[in-house]
Design a protein around this motif. Structure first.
Motif, PDB file in Angstrom:
ATOM      1  N   LEU A   1       0.713  -1.269  -0.604  1.00 44.25           N
ATOM      2  CA  LEU A   1       0.066   0.552   0.007  1.00 44.25           C
ATOM      3  C   LEU A   1       0.786   1.444  -0.140  1.00 44.25           C
ATOM      4  N   LEU A   2       1.803   1.631   0.558  1.00 45.61           N
ATOM      5  CA  LEU A   2       3.033   2.552   1.273  1.00 45.61           C
ATOM      6  C   LEU A   2       3.682   2.364  -0.135  1.00 45.61           C
ATOM      7  N   SER A   3       4.117   1.721  -1.036  1.00 51.04           N
ATOM      8  CA  SER A   3       4.437   1.928  -2.200  1.00 51.04           C
ATOM      9  C   SER A   3       4.063   2.413  -3.535  1.00 51.04           C
ATOM     10  N   MET A   4       1.991   1.978  -3.388  1.00 51.16           N
ATOM     11  CA  MET A   4       0.794   2.635  -4.146  1.00 51.16           C
ATOM     12  C   MET A   4       0.857   3.989  -3.644  1.00 51.16           C
ATOM     13  N   VAL A   5       0.993   4.132  -2.410  1.00 49.33           N
ATOM     14  CA  VAL A   5       0.723   5.473  -2.102  1.00 49.33           C
ATOM     15  C   VAL A   5       1.840   6.636  -2.565  1.00 49.33           C
ATOM     16  N   TRP A   6       3.081   6.090  -2.253  1.00 50.69           N
ATOM     17  CA  TRP A   6       4.649   6.259  -3.214  1.00 50.69           C
ATOM     18  C   TRP A   6       4.228   6.688  -4.476  1.00 50.69           C
ATOM     19  N   MET A   7       3.507   5.818  -5.228  1.00 53.11           N
ATOM     20  CA  MET A   7       3.706   5.869  -6.915  1.00 53.11           C
ATOM     21  C   MET A   7       2.863   6.623  -7.236  1.00 53.11           C
TER      22      MET A   7
ATOM     23  N   GLU B   1       3.436  10.783  -6.536  1.00 52.23           N
ATOM     24  CA  GLU B   1       4.938  10.547  -7.883  1.00 52.23           C
ATOM     25  C   GLU B   1       4.540  10.719  -9.439  1.00 52.23           C
ATOM     26  N   GLN B   2       2.684  10.599  -9.406  1.00 49.90           N
ATOM     27  CA  GLN B   2       2.053  10.871 -10.663  1.00 49.90           C
ATOM     28  C   GLN B   2       2.525  10.220 -11.463  1.00 49.90           C
ATOM     29  N   ALA B   3       2.311   8.494 -11.045  1.00 53.10           N
ATOM     30  CA  ALA B   3       2.890   7.682 -12.161  1.00 53.10           C
ATOM     31  C   ALA B   3       1.423   7.204 -12.509  1.00 53.10           C
TER      32      ALA B   3
ATOM     33  N   ALA C   1      -1.846   0.135 -11.491  1.00 51.63           N
ATOM     34  CA  ALA C   1      -3.176  -1.300 -10.906  1.00 51.63           C
ATOM     35  C   ALA C   1      -1.867  -2.357 -11.710  1.00 51.63           C
ATOM     36  N   GLU C   2      -1.211  -2.051 -12.684  1.00 55.65           N
ATOM     37  CA  GLU C   2      -1.051  -3.504 -12.480  1.00 55.65           C
ATOM     38  C   GLU C   2       0.395  -3.891 -11.395  1.00 55.65           C
ATOM     39  N   GLN C   3       1.017  -3.003 -10.831  1.00 58.38           N
ATOM     40  CA  GLN C   3       1.656  -3.151  -9.143  1.00 58.38           C
ATOM     41  C   GLN C   3       0.988  -4.003  -8.343  1.00 58.38           C
TER      42      GLN C   3
END
Length: 116
Positions: A40-46, A49-51, A57-59
């Motif tokens: 969840l943190l990695s998706m928040v970071w993404m 950072e406007q990924a 979704a892929e992640q």
């Protein structure tokens, strides 16, 4: 650079908190470790950072598939630990996870899902 250091500190802090809680309560530590906090943190970071949403979704999708082959290790580890000690059990558990991952990858390939 400051943002990168902040991400490292928060992410590492989560791991440290979980390990400290687990020392006091195996149940609560296990529950916290089972929660997808780092994912969840990695998706928040993404997101911050406007990924692209497609990448986020892929992640999430690949994380689902990659969790499945780790589950047998968590069942086998307590059994292994009592017989082989910590480091050997970790090694056997890692080998089991790799084997399960290869089997799952071959299985999913038949359905058009490529993990490797």
């Amino acid at each position: 650079m400051q943002w990168l250091i902040t991400k490292y500190l928060i992410s590492a802090g989560v791991v440290v908190v979980i390990s400290e809680v687990a020392k006091r309560s195996g149940k609560l530590g296990g529950l916290m470790a089972a929660l997808p906090l780092i994912t969840l943190l990695s998706m928040v970071w993404m997101y911050i950072e406007q990924a692209p949403e497609a990448k986020i979704a892929e992640q999430a999708s690949f994380t689902f598939w990659y969790v499945i082959p780790t589950l047998p290790m968590f069942l086998a580890f307590p059994f292994l630990l009592a017989r082989f000690g910590f480091w050997s059990s970790m090694g056997i558990g890692a080998a089991l996870t790799i084997a399960c991952f290869i089997v799952l990858s071959l299985l999913l390939r038949q359905f058009g899902i490529e993990l490797l």
